[in-house]
Design a protein around this motif. Sequence first.
Motif, PDB file in Angstrom:
ATOM      1  N   UNK A 179       9.651   5.156  -8.267  1.00  0.00           N
ATOM      2  CA  UNK A 179      10.391   3.874  -7.754  1.00  0.00           C
ATOM      3  C   UNK A 179      10.618   3.891  -6.156  1.00  0.00           C
ATOM      4  N   UNK A 180       9.994   2.671  -5.508  1.00  0.00           N
ATOM      5  CA  UNK A 180       9.922   2.631  -4.135  1.00  0.00           C
ATOM      6  C   UNK A 180      11.316   1.997  -3.674  1.00  0.00           C
ATOM      7  N   UNK A 181      11.764   2.257  -2.396  1.00  0.00           N
ATOM      8  CA  UNK A 181      13.071   1.825  -1.937  1.00  0.00           C
ATOM      9  C   UNK A 181      13.074   0.410  -1.633  1.00  0.00           C
ATOM     10  N   UNK A 191      10.008  10.758   1.082  1.00  0.00           N
ATOM     11  CA  UNK A 191       9.572   9.573   1.616  1.00  0.00           C
ATOM     12  C   UNK A 191      10.591   8.667   0.749  1.00  0.00           C
ATOM     13  N   UNK A 192      11.834   9.218   0.322  1.00  0.00           N
ATOM     14  CA  UNK A 192      13.114   8.213  -0.061  1.00  0.00           C
ATOM     15  C   UNK A 192      12.592   7.429  -1.117  1.00  0.00           C
ATOM     16  N   UNK A 221      12.758  -3.294  -7.377  1.00  0.00           N
ATOM     17  CA  UNK A 221      13.959  -2.811  -7.672  1.00  0.00           C
ATOM     18  C   UNK A 221      14.884  -3.475  -8.408  1.00  0.00           C
ATOM     19  N   UNK A 222      14.486  -4.551  -9.159  1.00  0.00           N
ATOM     20  CA  UNK A 222      15.186  -5.486 -10.210  1.00  0.00           C
ATOM     21  C   UNK A 222      14.993  -4.615 -11.468  1.00  0.00           C
ATOM     22  N   UNK A 223      13.572  -4.055 -11.598  1.00  0.00           N
ATOM     23  CA  UNK A 223      13.529  -3.251 -12.748  1.00  0.00           C
ATOM     24  C   UNK A 223      14.445  -1.968 -12.763  1.00  0.00           C
ATOM     25  N   UNK A 224      14.483  -1.402 -11.607  1.00  0.00           N
ATOM     26  CA  UNK A 224      15.507  -0.136 -11.404  1.00  0.00           C
ATOM     27  C   UNK A 224      16.880  -0.540 -11.468  1.00  0.00           C
ATOM     28  N   UNK A 235       3.220   8.490  -2.007  1.00  0.00           N
ATOM     29  CA  UNK A 235       3.476   7.531  -0.933  1.00  0.00           C
ATOM     30  C   UNK A 235       2.276   7.453   0.067  1.00  0.00           C
ATOM     31  N   UNK A 236       2.196   6.529   0.685  1.00  0.00           N
ATOM     32  CA  UNK A 236       1.098   6.298   1.675  1.00  0.00           C
ATOM     33  C   UNK A 236       1.619   6.844   3.191  1.00  0.00           C
TER      34      UNK A 236
END
Lengths: 212, 212
Positions: B65-67, B149-150, B72-75, A55-56
């Motif tokens: 995977x970023x929040x 970082x969630x 998120x469609x992929x996730x 993450x950045x």
Amino acid sequence: MSMLVNYDEILKLENRFRANLINSLSGFKSANLIGTKSNNGLENLAIFNSVHHIGANPALIGFIQRPDSVERHTFENIIETKYFTINHINVSNFEQAHQTAARYKKNENEFEHCNINAEYVNDFYAPFAKQCEIKIALELADVIDIKLNNTKLVIGKIKFINYPNNIQHEDGSLDLNKASTVAISGLDTYYSTNKLAKLSYAKPHIKLNKIE
Amino acid sequence: MSMLVNYDEILKLENRFRANLINSLSGFKSANLIGTKSNNGLENLAIFNSVHHIGANPALIGFIQRPDSVERHTFENIIETKYFTINHINVSNFEQAHQTAARYKKNENEFEHCNINAEYVNDFYAPFAKQCEIKIALELADVIDIKLNNTKLVIGKIKFINYPNNIQHEDGSLDLNKASTVAISGLDTYYSTNKLAKLSYAKPHIKLNKIE
């Protein structure tokens, strides 16, 4: 002709053959040296092909720690001292960097045996690899167990970054090609790179531009 | 001249500039398309630069995977159906692949909008990207929270692999160069590669050989 190798066939492959195949499948990998120093002053340098962006903001980088590898000297030092450095391997030093993967004893210093100079910057505890252009100082932030295969995701928080000022683009990104950073495939194959294009931010139904 | 950017300075950087800088720091990244399909049959295709090797036995590949991302469609589809595909982006399709990063609505099919053909292999539920040479079918194995970082580390177990038979070395590894697989730096820059060398297994105090 197309090969189709299924789950059961993968299981039956000879160990080394399977490791080589599966290690190719994620695509190109980063090529980094991790520098550490034990509490009693023993320096260590080890190649990792699993360093990746986490993450950045906050600025975090991670790598995968295997349970049975020589890299455990690196991990032991990080747990003991909390500090480590990440240094980009480049076209001039990838052979020396590969040699750090040998199973040296803990009291053997890879910097000396592999002809890479240890460098200390800004009183940071862990050593950098002087011959690398892009160098990152990190403090341990978390160790996350991956129970599926008994590995760990080790995450560091970036304390500072050191790089030549002529490799930074106006948008903040570093030109890894100018820094001669190499890429790895599998466990043992090193590549230089040719820039194809820097592409504009993608938006639905709008044609991309090549920025460079 | 050398730049030294420290923790406090990184914090103060403009968001996009910081994202570009920090995303350069881990080195070259893999370039992959992840294909999924929702339970009600909506196909999705999205570019990821965070796919990385987790282990060879069992054969596991992960991605971050970023929040808050379009990814998120992929996730959502992976959580819903358990299945996804990883497809190596190559020099012929990296622009179409980059375009999948645009924020298409869930009912907009990136395969259609980005001119990549969906392909179904061996009755696997999730679609592959036909124009890619190296294709991997995966089943969700674990989702690990990265609380710092969630983000999440999503790990898949390899169900089968599909690749041209003329790109495999005798040792099992695939020649990513022959497959025209590209590498990414930062968020938007694509590279082809030149093989420098395939190096022998490193042993202490023994000189390395170039195998190729």
